[in-house]
Design an enzyme around this catalytic site. Structure first.
Site, PDB file in Angstrom:
ATOM      1  CB  ILE A 142      -0.501   0.316   1.065  1.00 38.58           C
ATOM      2  CG1 ILE A 142      -1.849  -1.205   1.666  1.00 38.58           C
ATOM      3  CG2 ILE A 142      -1.753   1.262   1.515  1.00 38.58           C
ATOM      4  CD1 ILE A 142      -2.608  -1.178   2.641  1.00 38.58           C
ATOM      5  CB  ALA A 168      -2.826   1.910   9.475  1.00 42.35           C
ATOM      6  NE  ARG A 169      -6.533  -3.596  11.048  1.00 43.02           N
ATOM      7  CZ  ARG A 169      -7.242  -3.444   9.679  1.00 43.02           C
ATOM      8  NH1 ARG A 169      -6.585  -2.377   8.826  1.00 43.02           N
ATOM      9  NH2 ARG A 169      -6.748  -4.926   8.733  1.00 43.02           N
ATOM     10  CG  ASP A 229     -11.583   4.169   5.824  1.00 40.50           C
ATOM     11  OD1 ASP A 229     -12.251   4.735   5.300  1.00 40.50           O
ATOM     12  OD2 ASP A 229     -10.952   3.263   5.541  1.00 40.50           O
ATOM     13  CD  GLU A 262     -12.870   0.314  12.127  1.00 39.27           C
ATOM     14  OE1 GLU A 262     -12.686  -0.857  11.843  1.00 39.27           O
ATOM     15  OE2 GLU A 262     -12.028   1.108  11.840  1.00 39.27           O
ATOM     16  CG  HIS A 303     -12.718  -0.352   8.429  1.00 41.47           C
ATOM     17  ND1 HIS A 303     -11.853  -0.933   9.090  1.00 41.47           N
ATOM     18  CD2 HIS A 303     -11.514  -0.804   6.652  1.00 41.47           C
ATOM     19  CE1 HIS A 303     -11.222  -1.604   9.171  1.00 41.47           C
ATOM     20  NE2 HIS A 303     -10.587  -1.330   7.629  1.00 41.47           N
ATOM     21  CB  ALA A 359     -10.057  -2.267   1.156  1.00 41.35           C
TER      22      ALA A 359
END
Length: 321
Positions: free
Chosen positions: A156, A236-237, A261, A266, A285, A288
């Site tokens: 990425i 990322a996270r 994001d 979550e 999120h 992707a």
């Protein structure tokens, strides 16, 4: 008798239909209809294969599986899967390595532009009937010619660097093992320490996995080390950023803005203080998700399950354990 694949996430009937259209012969698909471990335990119990999109998969959930052969991540990050428990239980874990690199990289650029130019804020205000041209929360900046620091330089991060070439950016990257001089030259990037990257970057973009080393990597000290005109991007996270420290920094204008994001919890709770700030862009999120990347990724997941069904190994690129 057909083998059962269960998607542990909730999904729409339309998406489930698209998934079933790509199933190899001899497989059937079910999916989650509620959130939480108790529901996942029920639906994984009799499954031969399971897919995890955004939901975490705990050891308790895995222990409820009576005949699971393979747990497949729909994407790359397996930080929310108890991989050690899966290995102990003899359940293979796989992912679609690199499958979402281009969609996530493109989304990252969208977040950069939105954070730098208050696109999200302007959109929200105009929908309320406010023409906010003279009332932006801060100054706007171009992406062209800026220094962008990329934290984590896998598939990425490299795609982000390629896309930024057209903006004439200076690109720094942080990675445990630096690339060769030839690779750096080909990508037009320069290795930097985290301290150098934070101090010099106009945009700091996070693309590292969530590990004990990267948990709370961006905290009060890291935010204080950034330029006051800089923006932070996280696709990322959530746990890579200390969200409480970020809220404080954004309120104090210690940095100009952020775009997120991903979150430590979550779905992002409705009472999250991140939702009270004007100098942040928040998305649920989505990075992707791209319709034109759906079939290639799903076909690859199903192919890995078919490999296991035939007693063949999962390709090394996708095998986690």
């Amino acid at each position: 008798m057909p083998e059962t694949i269960v998607l542990l996430d909730m999904t729409s009937p339309d998406r489930a239909k698209k998934l079933r259209a790509l199933l190899p012969p001899g497989f059937v698909l079910t999916h989650g209809t509620a959130r939480g471990d108790e529901h996942m335990k029920q639906i994984i119990a009799e499954a031969d294969y399971a897919i995890s999109g955004q939901v975490g998969v705990s050891a308790d959930v895995l222990r409820a599986a009576k005949k699971l052969k393979l747990l497949h991540k729909w994407g790359v990050g397996v930080d929310n899967i108890d991989v050690a428990a899966a290995k102990e239980l003899g359940i293979k874990v796989a992912r679609t390595t690199g499958s979402n690199a281009v969609p996530v990289a493109e989304f990252t650029l969208g977040l950069m532009l939105s954070a730098l130019r208050y696109i999200g804020y302007g959109h929200a205000e105009l929908k309320k009937g406010h023409w906010a041209t003279g009332h932006l929360p801060g100054e706007t900046f171009m992406l062209s010619g800026k220094t962008v620091g990329i934290v984590g330089f896998g598939a990425i991060g490299k795609n982000v660097a390629r896309l930024l070439k057209g903006f004439g950016c200076t690109i720094l990257y942080s990675k445990r093992q630096p690339l060769s001089a030839a690779e750096e030259a080909a990508l037009g990037v320069k290795h930097a320490t985290m301290a150098e990257l934070l101090a010099q970057s106009d945009v700091v973009s996070l693309h590292c996995p969530l590990t004990p080393e990267t948990t709370n990597l961006i905290d009060k000290a890291a935010l204080a080390a950034m330029k006051k005109t800089a923006v932070l991007i996280n696709v990322a996270r959530g746990g890579v950023v200390n969200e409480a420290d970020l809220v404080v920094a954004l309120r104090a204008k210690d940095i100009a803005g952020a775009a997120m994001d991903v979150y430590s919890v979550e779905p992002l709770p409705a009472e999250s203080e991140l939702l009270t700030l004007d100098n942040i862009v928040v998305t649920p999120h989505l990075a992707a998700m791209a319709a034109d990347n759906f079939a290639p990724t799903v076909t690859r997941m199903f192919a890995n399950m078919a490999h296991v069904s035939r007693g063949e190994p999962v390709p090394p690129l996708d095998l986690v354990v």
